[in-house]
Design a protein around this motif. Structure first.
Motif, PDB file in Angstrom:
ATOM      1  N   LEU A 183      65.663  80.814  41.566  1.00 33.90           N
ATOM      2  CA  LEU A 183      66.900  81.072  42.293  1.00 33.90           C
ATOM      3  C   LEU A 183      67.972  80.054  41.925  1.00 33.90           C
ATOM      4  N   ALA A 184      67.586  78.807  41.811  1.00 41.09           N
ATOM      5  CA  ALA A 184      68.536  77.760  41.426  1.00 41.09           C
ATOM      6  C   ALA A 184      69.081  78.017  40.025  1.00 41.09           C
ATOM      7  N   ALA A 189      68.737  73.634  52.342  1.00 38.75           N
ATOM      8  CA  ALA A 189      68.034  73.134  53.528  1.00 38.75           C
ATOM      9  C   ALA A 189      66.561  73.522  53.501  1.00 38.75           C
ATOM     10  N   ILE A 190      66.269  74.756  53.141  1.00 38.98           N
ATOM     11  CA  ILE A 190      64.874  75.204  53.108  1.00 38.98           C
ATOM     12  C   ILE A 190      64.131  74.526  51.962  1.00 38.98           C
ATOM     13  N   ARG A 191      64.783  74.395  50.813  1.00 38.67           N
ATOM     14  CA  ARG A 191      64.145  73.708  49.681  1.00 38.67           C
ATOM     15  C   ARG A 191      63.798  72.266  50.065  1.00 38.67           C
ATOM     16  N   HIS A 215      72.238  86.671  46.478  1.00 46.14           N
ATOM     17  CA  HIS A 215      72.631  86.213  47.818  1.00 46.14           C
ATOM     18  C   HIS A 215      71.536  86.516  48.834  1.00 46.14           C
ATOM     19  N   ALA A 216      71.028  87.737  48.808  1.00 46.70           N
ATOM     20  CA  ALA A 216      69.971  88.139  49.754  1.00 46.70           C
ATOM     21  C   ALA A 216      68.709  87.314  49.548  1.00 46.70           C
ATOM     22  N   SER A 260      80.423  91.391  45.809  1.00 46.49           N
ATOM     23  CA  SER A 260      79.890  90.035  45.804  1.00 46.49           C
ATOM     24  C   SER A 260      80.947  89.001  46.173  1.00 46.49           C
ATOM     25  N   ASP A 261      82.250  89.339  46.030  1.00 50.39           N
ATOM     26  CA  ASP A 261      83.284  88.378  46.394  1.00 50.39           C
ATOM     27  C   ASP A 261      83.395  88.216  47.909  1.00 50.39           C
ATOM     28  N   ARG A 262      82.791  89.114  48.669  1.00 49.90           N
ATOM     29  CA  ARG A 262      82.809  89.024  50.133  1.00 49.90           C
ATOM     30  C   ARG A 262      81.605  88.258  50.686  1.00 49.90           C
ATOM     31  N   LEU A 263      80.671  87.939  49.845  1.00 50.88           N
ATOM     32  CA  LEU A 263      79.474  87.232  50.289  1.00 50.88           C
ATOM     33  C   LEU A 263      79.793  85.750  50.476  1.00 50.88           C
ATOM     34  N   ASP A 264      79.210  85.144  51.477  1.00 51.97           N
ATOM     35  CA  ASP A 264      79.446  83.734  51.777  1.00 51.97           C
ATOM     36  C   ASP A 264      78.487  82.881  50.949  1.00 51.97           C
ATOM     37  N   TRP A 265      78.939  82.505  49.764  1.00 51.74           N
ATOM     38  CA  TRP A 265      78.087  81.755  48.850  1.00 51.74           C
ATOM     39  C   TRP A 265      77.861  80.320  49.320  1.00 51.74           C
ATOM     40  N   ASP A 266      78.828  79.746  49.995  1.00 51.80           N
ATOM     41  CA  ASP A 266      78.629  78.392  50.529  1.00 51.80           C
ATOM     42  C   ASP A 266      77.493  78.395  51.548  1.00 51.80           C
ATOM     43  N   ARG A 267      77.494  79.385  52.408  1.00 49.39           N
ATOM     44  CA  ARG A 267      76.428  79.493  53.421  1.00 49.39           C
ATOM     45  C   ARG A 267      75.067  79.738  52.761  1.00 49.39           C
ATOM     46  N   ALA A 268      75.039  80.600  51.747  1.00 51.46           N
ATOM     47  CA  ALA A 268      73.780  80.885  51.051  1.00 51.46           C
ATOM     48  C   ALA A 268      73.232  79.617  50.399  1.00 51.46           C
ATOM     49  N   LYS A 269      74.113  78.846  49.762  1.00 49.94           N
ATOM     50  CA  LYS A 269      73.680  77.614  49.092  1.00 49.94           C
ATOM     51  C   LYS A 269      73.204  76.584  50.112  1.00 49.94           C
TER      52      LYS A 269
END
Length: 64
Positions: free
Chosen positions: A43-44, A16-18, A57-58, A2-11
């Motif tokens: 999710l939030a 944006a979709i919300r 993340h997914a 999970s430390d390799r996942l781009d959390w900034d991009r996911a957020k």
């Protein structure tokens, strides 16, 4: 992993979709309340509580 996942991009994607759903509130014949409460709010809550799992993340990247 999970430390390799781009959390900034996911957020950013999630936010944006919300916002797109929130922007539809008040449009005649459109009800986004269910989607916001059943999909976005949980999710939030998970994200804001500190969860950083591959599954979250997914799910955040999968909202459309």
């Amino acid at each position: 992993m999970s430390d390799r996942l781009d959390w900034d991009r996911a957020k950013e994607h999630y936010d944006a979709i919300r916002k797109q759903y929130q922007d539809l509130e008040g449009v005649p014949g459109v009800n986004t309340t269910l989607a916001l409460r059943l999909t976005f709010d949980p999710l939030a809550r998970r994200f804001n509580s500190g969860e950083r799992t591959p599954a979250l993340h997914a799910e955040m990247m999968g909202v459309q």
